[in-house]
Design a protein around this motif. Structure first.
Motif, short mmCIF file in Angstrom:
data_model
loop_
_atom_site.label_atom_id
_atom_site.label_comp_id
_atom_site.label_asym_id
_atom_site.label_seq_id
_atom_site.Cartn_x
_atom_site.Cartn_y
_atom_site.Cartn_z
N LYS A 23 0.82 -1.22 0.00
CA LYS A 23 0.00 0.00 0.00
C LYS A 23 0.86 1.27 0.00
O LYS A 23 0.56 2.23 -0.71
N ASP A 42 -0.25 5.36 8.61
CA ASP A 42 0.61 5.02 9.76
C ASP A 42 1.55 6.18 10.08
O ASP A 42 1.81 6.49 11.24
N ARG A 66 -5.78 2.41 17.51
CA ARG A 66 -6.97 2.52 16.64
C ARG A 66 -7.67 3.87 16.81
O ARG A 66 -8.22 4.42 15.84
N SER A 126 6.98 -2.00 12.97
CA SER A 126 5.74 -1.24 12.82
C SER A 126 4.55 -2.19 12.66
O SER A 126 3.45 -1.76 12.33
N ARG A 127 4.81 -3.50 12.84
CA ARG A 127 3.74 -4.49 12.66
C ARG A 127 3.68 -5.45 13.83
O ARG A 127 3.94 -6.65 13.70
N ARG A 146 -10.60 -10.19 7.90
CA ARG A 146 -10.66 -8.88 7.24
C ARG A 146 -11.10 -8.92 5.78
O ARG A 146 -11.59 -7.90 5.27
C1 S3P Z 1 -1.76 -3.05 11.09
C2 S3P Z 1 -1.05 -2.73 9.95
C3 S3P Z 1 0.08 -1.79 9.96
C4 S3P Z 1 -0.06 -0.81 11.13
C5 S3P Z 1 -0.25 -1.54 12.43
C6 S3P Z 1 -1.51 -2.41 12.40
C7 S3P Z 1 -2.86 -4.04 10.98
O1 S3P Z 1 0.13 -1.06 8.74
O2 S3P Z 1 -1.13 0.05 10.90
O3 S3P Z 1 0.86 -2.34 12.67
O4 S3P Z 1 -3.69 -4.10 11.89
O5 S3P Z 1 -2.92 -4.76 9.95
P1 S3P Z 1 0.55 -1.73 7.31
O6 S3P Z 1 -0.65 -2.45 6.78
O7 S3P Z 1 0.92 -0.56 6.48
O8 S3P Z 1 1.70 -2.65 7.57
#
Ligand code: S3P
Length: 184
Positions: A23, A42, A66, A126-127, A146
């Motif tokens: 993305k 993010d 969130r 970040s994940r 999802r």
């Molecule tokens: C998340 C995806 C991450 C980030 C966080 C939560 C999710 O972004 O927002 O870690 O819940 O799938 P990316 O989809 O850009 O990795």
């Protein structure tokens, strides 16, 4: 007397999909091609919070993340000029976010198999949702929850397995219609 012509402005173009879908990279490429501002949600969250995604999850928990994500999305959707928005994979978990995106954006789902996604996700800091366990298994579980949400909100789907960033960006621009400034 002739009726006043209705002036419509192009919608935002939002990319959704699981972690590793591309993305951010695809959004940057599409934005450059369309001459639009690129917003990575993010990044908007971390700028707003002054903390990284990993630190927000660790210190304050997922719901706090969130809340910030919902707030950042609302701000971006209010932007007057249409942007290209790369969302985070969990953004559609909240109904408010689903409504905001359905109302204000052309939504394109970048879809890929969990094995493809797992091979692509590099930086796990970040994940946090992929940090505890086998990424493929975790992505399979996330996909089950999802995919119905991505399916409901998205206007278009692009299958990205075996495709590079430029090829996916070209397909997104092709299918986005009004979201790419092309009036059908
Ligand atoms: C998340 C995806 C991450 C980030 C966080 C939560 C999710 O972004 O927002 O870690 O819940 O799938 P990316 O989809 O850009 O990795």
């Amino acid at each position: 007397m002739e009726p006043e012509p209705t002036v419509t402005r192009p919608r935002h173009l939002a990319l959704v999909g699981l972690m590793g879908a591309g993305k951010t990279a695809v959004g940057a490429s599409v934005a450059a091609d369309l001459g639009r501002r690129h917003v990575d949600l993010d990044r908007a969250v971390t700028q707003m919070a002054g903390r990284s995604v990993g630190v927000i999850f660790h210190e304050s928990g997922e719901q706090a993340f969130r809340d910030l994500e919902e707030q950042a999305l609302g701000l971006q959707m209010d932007a007057v000029d249409p942007v290209v928005l790369s969302t985070g994979g969990g953004v559609l978990g909240r109904e408010t976010n689903r409504d905001a995106l359905a109302r204000g954006a052309t939504v394109v789902w970048l879809r890929a198999a969990p094995e493809t996604l797992a091979a692509r996700v590099g930086d796990l800091s970040s994940r946090p949702l992929l940090a505890d366990g086998d990424p493929v298994d975790l992505l399979v579980a996330l996909a089950e929850r999802r995919h119905p949400l991505y399916h409901t909100v998205s206007d278009q789907v692009v299958d990205t397995d075996r495709l590079g960033v430029d090829a996916v960006a070209a397909l997104v621009e092709q299918v986005a219609g009004d979201g790419a400034g092309v009036t059908p």
